[in-house]
Design a protein around this motif. Structure first.
Motif, PDB file in Angstrom:
ATOM      1  N   LEU A 191      54.711  58.924  66.195  1.00  0.00           N
ATOM      2  CA  LEU A 191      55.085  60.283  65.795  1.00  0.00           C
ATOM      3  C   LEU A 191      55.608  60.144  64.376  1.00  0.00           C
ATOM      4  CD1 LEU A 191      55.573  62.878  67.632  1.00  0.00           C
ATOM      5  CD2 LEU A 191      57.949  62.095  67.791  1.00  0.00           C
ATOM      6  N   THR A 192      55.186  61.030  63.473  1.00  0.00           N
ATOM      7  CA  THR A 192      55.811  60.993  62.148  1.00  0.00           C
ATOM      8  C   THR A 192      56.641  62.254  61.963  1.00  0.00           C
ATOM      9  OG1 THR A 192      53.792  61.883  61.191  1.00  0.00           O
ATOM     10  CG2 THR A 192      54.124  59.525  60.962  1.00  0.00           C
ATOM     11  N   LEU A 193      57.804  62.074  61.368  1.00  0.00           N
ATOM     12  CA  LEU A 193      58.748  63.169  61.170  1.00  0.00           C
ATOM     13  C   LEU A 193      59.021  63.250  59.683  1.00  0.00           C
ATOM     14  CD1 LEU A 193      60.732  61.542  63.935  1.00  0.00           C
ATOM     15  CD2 LEU A 193      60.147  63.940  64.139  1.00  0.00           C
ATOM     16  N   SER A 194      58.653  64.379  59.068  1.00  0.00           N
ATOM     17  CA  SER A 194      58.865  64.446  57.627  1.00  0.00           C
ATOM     18  C   SER A 194      59.747  65.614  57.239  1.00  0.00           C
ATOM     19  CB  SER A 194      57.549  64.488  56.868  1.00  0.00           C
ATOM     20  OG  SER A 194      56.634  65.279  57.529  1.00  0.00           O
ATOM     21  N   SER A 195      60.406  65.420  56.114  1.00  0.00           N
ATOM     22  CA  SER A 195      61.241  66.489  55.551  1.00  0.00           C
ATOM     23  C   SER A 195      61.186  66.347  54.035  1.00  0.00           C
ATOM     24  CB  SER A 195      62.678  66.372  56.073  1.00  0.00           C
ATOM     25  OG  SER A 195      63.135  65.065  55.930  1.00  0.00           O
ATOM     26  N   PRO A 196      61.340  67.462  53.315  1.00  0.00           N
ATOM     27  CA  PRO A 196      61.282  67.378  51.858  1.00  0.00           C
ATOM     28  C   PRO A 196      62.438  66.526  51.337  1.00  0.00           C
ATOM     29  CG  PRO A 196      61.358  69.673  52.616  1.00  0.00           C
ATOM     30  CD  PRO A 196      61.608  68.812  53.805  1.00  0.00           C
ATOM     31  N   ARG A 197      62.168  65.691  50.327  1.00  0.00           N
ATOM     32  CA  ARG A 197      63.245  64.864  49.769  1.00  0.00           C
ATOM     33  C   ARG A 197      64.218  65.755  48.989  1.00  0.00           C
ATOM     34  NH1 ARG A 197      63.692  59.600  49.152  1.00  0.00           N
ATOM     35  NH2 ARG A 197      61.474  59.244  49.544  1.00  0.00           N
ATOM     36  N   VAL A 198      65.489  65.590  49.259  1.00  0.00           N
ATOM     37  CA  VAL A 198      66.510  66.330  48.520  1.00  0.00           C
ATOM     38  C   VAL A 198      66.834  65.512  47.268  1.00  0.00           C
ATOM     39  CG1 VAL A 198      68.872  67.224  48.605  1.00  0.00           C
ATOM     40  CG2 VAL A 198      67.419  67.317  50.648  1.00  0.00           C
ATOM     41  N   PRO A 199      66.701  66.127  46.081  1.00  0.00           N
ATOM     42  CA  PRO A 199      66.917  65.356  44.856  1.00  0.00           C
ATOM     43  C   PRO A 199      68.358  64.855  44.739  1.00  0.00           C
ATOM     44  CG  PRO A 199      66.141  67.599  44.361  1.00  0.00           C
ATOM     45  CD  PRO A 199      66.397  67.536  45.832  1.00  0.00           C
ATOM     46  N   GLY A 200      68.538  63.806  43.972  1.00  0.00           N
ATOM     47  CA  GLY A 200      69.886  63.258  43.741  1.00  0.00           C
ATOM     48  C   GLY A 200      70.184  62.109  44.686  1.00  0.00           C
ATOM     49  N   ASP A 201      71.370  61.521  44.502  1.00  0.00           N
ATOM     50  CA  ASP A 201      71.773  60.402  45.363  1.00  0.00           C
ATOM     51  C   ASP A 201      71.907  60.892  46.801  1.00  0.00           C
ATOM     52  OD1 ASP A 201      71.857  58.544  43.419  1.00  0.00           O
ATOM     53  OD2 ASP A 201      74.010  58.768  43.017  1.00  0.00           O
ATOM     54  N   PRO A 202      71.396  60.107  47.767  1.00  0.00           N
ATOM     55  CA  PRO A 202      71.554  60.521  49.158  1.00  0.00           C
ATOM     56  C   PRO A 202      73.035  60.514  49.541  1.00  0.00           C
ATOM     57  CG  PRO A 202      70.474  58.374  49.022  1.00  0.00           C
ATOM     58  CD  PRO A 202      70.649  58.849  47.625  1.00  0.00           C
ATOM     59  N   PRO A 203      73.430  61.419  50.439  1.00  0.00           N
ATOM     60  CA  PRO A 203      74.832  61.412  50.879  1.00  0.00           C
ATOM     61  C   PRO A 203      75.182  60.114  51.597  1.00  0.00           C
ATOM     62  CG  PRO A 203      73.635  63.361  51.680  1.00  0.00           C
ATOM     63  CD  PRO A 203      72.629  62.444  51.096  1.00  0.00           C
ATOM     64  N   HIS A 204      76.455  59.857  51.689  1.00  0.00           N
ATOM     65  CA  HIS A 204      76.984  58.692  52.401  1.00  0.00           C
ATOM     66  C   HIS A 204      76.839  58.926  53.917  1.00  0.00           C
ATOM     67  CE1 HIS A 204      79.674  55.438  53.282  1.00  0.00           C
ATOM     68  NE2 HIS A 204      80.724  56.184  53.566  1.00  0.00           N
ATOM     69  N   GLY A 205      76.432  57.865  54.635  1.00  0.00           N
ATOM     70  CA  GLY A 205      76.504  57.935  56.099  1.00  0.00           C
ATOM     71  C   GLY A 205      75.357  58.633  56.801  1.00  0.00           C
ATOM     72  N   THR A 206      74.202  58.731  56.151  1.00  0.00           N
ATOM     73  CA  THR A 206      73.090  59.444  56.798  1.00  0.00           C
ATOM     74  C   THR A 206      72.536  58.672  58.008  1.00  0.00           C
ATOM     75  OG1 THR A 206      71.583  58.477  55.202  1.00  0.00           O
ATOM     76  CG2 THR A 206      72.349  60.699  54.728  1.00  0.00           C
ATOM     77  N   GLY A 207      72.493  57.340  57.890  1.00  0.00           N
ATOM     78  CA  GLY A 207      71.957  56.527  58.995  1.00  0.00           C
ATOM     79  C   GLY A 207      72.820  56.653  60.236  1.00  0.00           C
ATOM     80  N   CYS A 208      74.137  56.602  60.034  1.00  0.00           N
ATOM     81  CA  CYS A 208      75.069  56.743  61.165  1.00  0.00           C
ATOM     82  C   CYS A 208      74.886  58.110  61.813  1.00  0.00           C
ATOM     83  CB  CYS A 208      76.521  56.630  60.693  1.00  0.00           C
ATOM     84  SG  CYS A 208      76.905  55.131  59.796  1.00  0.00           S
ATOM     85  N   ALA A 209      74.767  59.146  60.950  1.00  0.00           N
ATOM     86  CA  ALA A 209      74.675  60.512  61.478  1.00  0.00           C
ATOM     87  C   ALA A 209      73.406  60.693  62.308  1.00  0.00           C
ATOM     88  CB  ALA A 209      74.704  61.517  60.332  1.00  0.00           C
ATOM     89  N   LEU A 210      72.303  60.112  61.853  1.00  0.00           N
ATOM     90  CA  LEU A 210      71.057  60.254  62.613  1.00  0.00           C
ATOM     91  C   LEU A 210      71.182  59.579  63.981  1.00  0.00           C
ATOM     92  CD1 LEU A 210      68.100  61.243  62.663  1.00  0.00           C
ATOM     93  CD2 LEU A 210      67.456  58.979  61.849  1.00  0.00           C
ATOM     94  N   ALA A 211      71.708  58.354  63.986  1.00  0.00           N
ATOM     95  CA  ALA A 211      71.860  57.641  65.267  1.00  0.00           C
ATOM     96  C   ALA A 211      72.788  58.402  66.201  1.00  0.00           C
ATOM     97  CB  ALA A 211      72.379  56.222  65.010  1.00  0.00           C
ATOM     98  N   ALA A 212      73.855  58.983  65.650  1.00  0.00           N
ATOM     99  CA  ALA A 212      74.802  59.737  66.487  1.00  0.00           C
ATOM    100  C   ALA A 212      74.140  60.994  67.044  1.00  0.00           C
ATOM    101  CB  ALA A 212      76.046  60.108  65.676  1.00  0.00           C
ATOM    102  N   GLU A 213      73.370  61.680  66.208  1.00  0.00           N
ATOM    103  CA  GLU A 213      72.667  62.883  66.683  1.00  0.00           C
ATOM    104  C   GLU A 213      71.709  62.521  67.823  1.00  0.00           C
ATOM    105  OE1 GLU A 213      73.257  65.930  65.909  1.00  0.00           O
ATOM    106  OE2 GLU A 213      73.838  66.139  63.814  1.00  0.00           O
ATOM    107  N   ILE A 214      71.010  61.394  67.688  1.00  0.00           N
ATOM    108  CA  ILE A 214      70.069  60.978  68.739  1.00  0.00           C
ATOM    109  C   ILE A 214      70.832  60.644  70.025  1.00  0.00           C
ATOM    110  CG2 ILE A 214      68.353  59.257  69.446  1.00  0.00           C
ATOM    111  CD1 ILE A 214      67.665  58.934  66.415  1.00  0.00           C
ATOM    112  N   ALA A 215      71.922  59.875  69.882  1.00  0.00           N
ATOM    113  CA  ALA A 215      72.696  59.482  71.071  1.00  0.00           C
ATOM    114  C   ALA A 215      73.239  60.726  71.783  1.00  0.00           C
ATOM    115  CB  ALA A 215      73.826  58.536  70.667  1.00  0.00           C
ATOM    116  N   CYS A 216      73.704  61.703  71.010  1.00  0.00           N
ATOM    117  CA  CYS A 216      74.225  62.938  71.619  1.00  0.00           C
ATOM    118  C   CYS A 216      73.127  63.673  72.384  1.00  0.00           C
ATOM    119  CB  CYS A 216      74.808  63.860  70.549  1.00  0.00           C
ATOM    120  SG  CYS A 216      76.386  63.306  69.898  1.00  0.00           S
ATOM    121  N   ALA A 217      71.968  63.803  71.750  1.00  0.00           N
ATOM    122  CA  ALA A 217      70.868  64.523  72.418  1.00  0.00           C
ATOM    123  C   ALA A 217      70.464  63.806  73.711  1.00  0.00           C
ATOM    124  CB  ALA A 217      69.678  64.664  71.465  1.00  0.00           C
ATOM    125  N   LEU A 218      70.424  62.473  73.674  1.00  0.00           N
ATOM    126  CA  LEU A 218      70.099  61.710  74.886  1.00  0.00           C
ATOM    127  C   LEU A 218      71.157  61.938  75.960  1.00  0.00           C
ATOM    128  CD1 LEU A 218      68.979  58.268  73.371  1.00  0.00           C
ATOM    129  CD2 LEU A 218      67.506  59.952  74.513  1.00  0.00           C
TER     130      LEU A 218
END
Ligand code: PLP
Length: 254
Positions: A191-218
């Motif tokens: 499955l590929t999941l795409s989103s438009p790239r937001v310009p500028g430096d990525p925010p801090h903690g995006t990887g943690c937030a994604l894993a937490a969102e997945i764990a919550c949904a599960l």
């Protein structure tokens, strides 16, 4: 009663990443968080200055108390700090049937190392993971494959599944392109999941937030593919709404 997510993660005192941020994600999703700190960090929104892994025996003892006590609906593992803590977590969770989301954190975006040792030491956690969510560099370091494009993401995902993870989500944020494409692979395909790239430096903690969102949904009962799809959309929305709070990188809204 809210389901319980058990989080094993590092403590970022800025609250932008790690356990504090993950607990906040759980709270807004209506999930109860239990958490074991794997490492203390000296850190602000700009940089990581020092990492001190917690004593592995203490991590193991804390986890043993929690898993004997609470009905765990999902497990999220983020930064573990070193090989001893990784092994302690894998042993302590051996009897836990709940799905485990492993974000194999090795390095901060600022460049600081967040894992002391060989990435092979994550093997016992990978073998237990329902899903592993590496970024490009983590996927490349763990699989020892080049992850420069979609084929590289695909090959790394297959490698990680070969190491025992039920599914892999190889994130594309560190790959070039106007679209950020995350590649998910499980036994049924891709499955590929795409989103438009937001310009500028990525925010801090995006990887943690994604894993937490997945764990919550599960924890709330979603099947894995649905959990990943929902979490991806929620993170994309939070990235768009990220704001500068301190002097360093933007932080995600909760
Ligand atoms: N600190 C902790 C405790 C983390 O778990 C992480 C990432 O997982 C970071 C810092 C680094 O976050 P970033 O790469 O967004 O700087």
């Amino acid at each position: 009663m809210e389901p319980v997510v058990l989080i094993c993660a590092g403590l970022d005192p800025s609250g932008g990443a790690g356990l504090l941020a993950d607990v906040a994600t759980c709270a807004v999703r209506g999930v109860r968080a239990a958490g074991v700190v794997t490492a203390l960090t000296e850190q602000d929104s700009a940089r990581t200055y020092r990492v001190v892994p917690v004593d592995a025996a203490l991590v193991a003892a804390q986890l043993a108390r929690i898993v004997a006590d609470l009905p765990i609906a999902a497990v999220q593992i983020g930064m573990v700090g070193d090989a001893k803590v990784a092994q302690a977590i894998a042993s302590a969770l051996a009897q836990v049937a709940a799905p485990l989301v492993l974000d194999p954190v090795l390095r901060a975006s600022s460049g600081a190392s967040l894992f002391d040792g060989d990435p092979d030491a994550l093997a016992p956690l990978l073998a237990r993971a329902a899903l592993v969510t590496p970024n490009r560099d983590e996927a490349a370091r763990i699989s020892r494959l080049a992850v420069d494009d979609r084929d590289g993401q695909r090959a790394a995902a297959a490698h990680l599944r070969g190491l025992g993870a039920g599914a892999a989500l190889v994130k594309g944020g560190h790959l070039p392109g106007d679209e950020v494409v995350d590649l998910f692979q499980d036994g049924a395909g891709e499955l590929t999941l795409s989103s438009p790239r937001v310009p500028g430096d990525p925010p801090h903690g995006t990887g943690c937030a994604l894993a937490a969102e997945i764990a919550c949904a599960l924890a709330l009962g979603a099947p894995l593919r649905a959990a990943v799809t929902t979490a991806h959309a929620r993170l994309a929305d939070r990235i768009v709404r990220a704001r500068k709070v301190g002097r360093g990188r933007k932080l995600l809204p909760i």
